[in-house]
Write an enzyme that holds these catalytic residues in place. Structure first.
Site, PDB file in Angstrom:
ATOM      1  N   ASP A   1     -19.992  14.495 -32.219  1.00  0.00           N
ATOM      2  CA  ASP A   1     -19.141  15.478 -32.905  1.00  0.00           C
ATOM      3  C   ASP A   1     -17.646  15.160 -32.710  1.00  0.00           C
ATOM      4  O   ASP A   1     -16.786  15.886 -33.197  1.00  0.00           O
ATOM      5  CB  ASP A   1     -19.465  16.920 -32.474  1.00  0.00           C
ATOM      6  CG  ASP A   1     -19.749  17.073 -30.993  1.00  0.00           C
ATOM      7  OD1 ASP A   1     -19.633  16.076 -30.245  1.00  0.00           O
ATOM      8  OD2 ASP A   1     -20.083  18.192 -30.555  1.00  0.00           O
TER       9      ASP A   1
ATOM     10  N   HIS B   1     -18.295  15.188 -17.226  1.00  0.00           N
ATOM     11  CA  HIS B   1     -16.870  14.886 -17.358  1.00  0.00           C
ATOM     12  C   HIS B   1     -16.162  15.408 -16.110  1.00  0.00           C
ATOM     13  O   HIS B   1     -16.135  16.631 -15.878  1.00  0.00           O
ATOM     14  CB  HIS B   1     -16.264  15.599 -18.563  1.00  0.00           C
ATOM     15  CG  HIS B   1     -16.563  14.965 -19.886  1.00  0.00           C
ATOM     16  ND1 HIS B   1     -17.791  15.018 -20.482  1.00  0.00           N
ATOM     17  CD2 HIS B   1     -15.763  14.255 -20.736  1.00  0.00           C
ATOM     18  CE1 HIS B   1     -17.749  14.384 -21.640  1.00  0.00           C
ATOM     19  NE2 HIS B   1     -16.525  13.908 -21.827  1.00  0.00           N
TER      20      HIS B   1
ATOM     21  N   HIS C   1     -19.133  10.946 -28.150  1.00  0.00           N
ATOM     22  CA  HIS C   1     -19.423  12.283 -28.685  1.00  0.00           C
ATOM     23  C   HIS C   1     -19.700  12.146 -30.174  1.00  0.00           C
ATOM     24  O   HIS C   1     -18.817  11.708 -30.922  1.00  0.00           O
ATOM     25  CB  HIS C   1     -18.224  13.210 -28.497  1.00  0.00           C
ATOM     26  CG  HIS C   1     -17.870  13.477 -27.059  1.00  0.00           C
ATOM     27  ND1 HIS C   1     -18.051  14.693 -26.453  1.00  0.00           N
ATOM     28  CD2 HIS C   1     -17.339  12.667 -26.101  1.00  0.00           C
ATOM     29  CE1 HIS C   1     -17.645  14.639 -25.187  1.00  0.00           C
ATOM     30  NE2 HIS C   1     -17.198  13.409 -24.948  1.00  0.00           N
TER      31      HIS C   1
ATOM     32  N   GLU D   1     -10.948  13.941 -14.901  1.00  0.00           N
ATOM     33  CA  GLU D   1     -10.155  13.590 -16.094  1.00  0.00           C
ATOM     34  C   GLU D   1      -8.920  14.499 -16.138  1.00  0.00           C
ATOM     35  O   GLU D   1      -7.794  14.007 -16.271  1.00  0.00           O
ATOM     36  CB  GLU D   1     -11.006  13.757 -17.357  1.00  0.00           C
ATOM     37  CG  GLU D   1     -10.270  13.397 -18.661  1.00  0.00           C
ATOM     38  CD  GLU D   1     -11.044  13.774 -19.918  1.00  0.00           C
ATOM     39  OE1 GLU D   1     -11.894  14.689 -19.846  1.00  0.00           O
ATOM     40  OE2 GLU D   1     -10.790  13.166 -20.981  1.00  0.00           O
TER      41      GLU D   1
ATOM     42  N   ASP E   1     -14.473   9.540 -28.178  1.00  0.00           N
ATOM     43  CA  ASP E   1     -14.448  10.190 -29.499  1.00  0.00           C
ATOM     44  C   ASP E   1     -13.870   9.214 -30.531  1.00  0.00           C
ATOM     45  O   ASP E   1     -12.720   9.382 -30.973  1.00  0.00           O
ATOM     46  CB  ASP E   1     -13.573  11.458 -29.445  1.00  0.00           C
ATOM     47  CG  ASP E   1     -14.069  12.454 -28.415  1.00  0.00           C
ATOM     48  OD1 ASP E   1     -15.116  13.078 -28.647  1.00  0.00           O
ATOM     49  OD2 ASP E   1     -13.420  12.593 -27.356  1.00  0.00           O
TER      50      ASP E   1
END
Ligand SMILES: O=c1[nH]cnc2c1ncn2[C@@H]1O[C@H](CO)[C@@H](O)[C@H]1O
Ligand SMILES: [Zn+2]
Length: 333
Positions: free
Chosen positions: A16, A197, A14, A200, A279
């Site tokens: 961000d 996703h 990601h 998870e 991330d």
């Protein structure tokens, strides 16, 4: 443990969720945004995770610091550009960067479409400057609901040719895949690939839905597949890739024991698993770290890790010719 003689690829990152603490601090200063920190080091302590959080939503809260300082389009551009600089520093040959333009636009009420444009520009300029190939995956942040996701999709579709795939991220348990049926139909009609996703923070049903309803050809995390033999067989037969991110899974408490990460059994059952960072700015890791974890903790040997590196090239959202080009470049390096 990464073999730099083979393609070095991250398919699940990601952009961000990869904002440097020093950049967060800088942007906060520049735009007079108050943070509960007095310098970049204190931002690291605040916005990064070094052990684990209680659950996925607590983990995702950490990303909020980074997007809270995206006060204008230059800031979005900078974050995208710096992601390519990081990719170069990590010696990546190819990276797929995903981002949620609504999430990035939200705090300072930027135009979603303009954020997409700034991110595209930052990534293209970064590719040219640092010589790393990148593609963009658009994210619909499911946490904000189906209507907001339609706006987010619209912003992404305005730059359809600059994006290769669509993803669904955020609160998986609270916002199941069927809510986004029509969004993903539009994405498929636009010619995009699909990764979602799933498995998870919810069970294997969520993975089945990602495949059957949304049309996913890759799954982010997918850990819940471990309890569903029928699904495991389906993933292997149909070469649906699993994008594993072991440190993220530990930090979100998706898994309690990394040594028993299911990517081991996915691999053994012939599923195309890959290793990725998720991330990295929040988790304070890089791709090399995940390969080290896969070796030291999960117990993959060098030959198996080499196969995982090749899986990433195979699973990349790239035309065959471009995959061959990367392969050729590596073999003549
Ligand atoms: O590990 C994760 N699981 C689910 N969603 C995630 C994860 N990391 C980030 N995001 C989500 O992706 C968007 C930003 O790119 C945000 O919606 C963020 O919450
Ligand atoms: Zn993710």
């Amino acid at each position: 443990m990464i073999d730099y003689g083979l393609p070095v690829i991250d398919l699940h990152r990601h952009l961000d969720g990869n904002i440097r603490p020093s950049t967060i601090w800088d942007l906060a200063q520049q735009h007079h945004i108050a943070l509960p920190a007095n310098n970049a080091e204190e931002v690291s302590a605040l916005a990064q995770i070094h052990d684990r959080t209680s659950d996925l939503l607590a983990f995702l809260k950490k990303l909020d610091y980074g997007v809270s300082v995206l006060a204008d389009l230059d800031a979005c551009y900078r974050v995208a550009y710096e992601n390519l600089q990081d990719a170069k520093a990590e010696q990546l040959d190819y990276v797929e960067l995903r981002f949620s333009p609504y999430y990035m636009a939200k705090t300072h009420q930027l135009s979603v479409e303009a954020v997409v444009e700034a991110v595209v520009q930052g990534v293209r300029d970064g590719e040219a400057e640092f010589g790393v190939k990148a593609n963009l995956i658009g994210i619909l942040s499911r946490t904000f609901g189906a209507d907001v996701c339609q706006i987010e999709l619209q912003g992404l579709l305005a730059h359809k040719g600059e994006i290769v795939a669509l993803d669904l991220a955020g609160d998986e348990a609270g916002f199941p895949a069927p809510l986004f049926d029509r969004h993903f139909k539009q994405a498929r009609d636009a010619g995009w690939s699909i990764t979602v996703h799933a498995g998870e923070a919810a069970g294997s049903d969520s993975i089945w839905n990602a495949i059957k309803i949304l049309g996913a050809s890759r799954i982010g995390h997918g850990v819940a597949a471990k309890d569903d033999p029928e699904l495991l067989a389906y993933l292997a037969t149909n070469q649906i890739g699993i994008e594993s991110c072991p440190t993220s899974n530990y930090q979100t408490t998706t898994l309690v024991d990394t040594a028993r990460h299911p990517m081991r059994s996915f691999f053994d059952q012939g599923i195309a698993v890959t290793l990725n960072t998720d991330d990295p700015g929040v988790s304070a890791i890089d791709l090399a770290h995940e390969y080290k974890v896969a070796h030291d903790v999960i117990g993959f040997n060098k030959a198996e890790l080499a196969q995982i590196q090749l899986n990433a090239l195979e699973q990349a959202f790239l035309p065959e010719a471009e995959k061959n080009e990367i392969k050729k470049r590596k073999s003549t390096d």
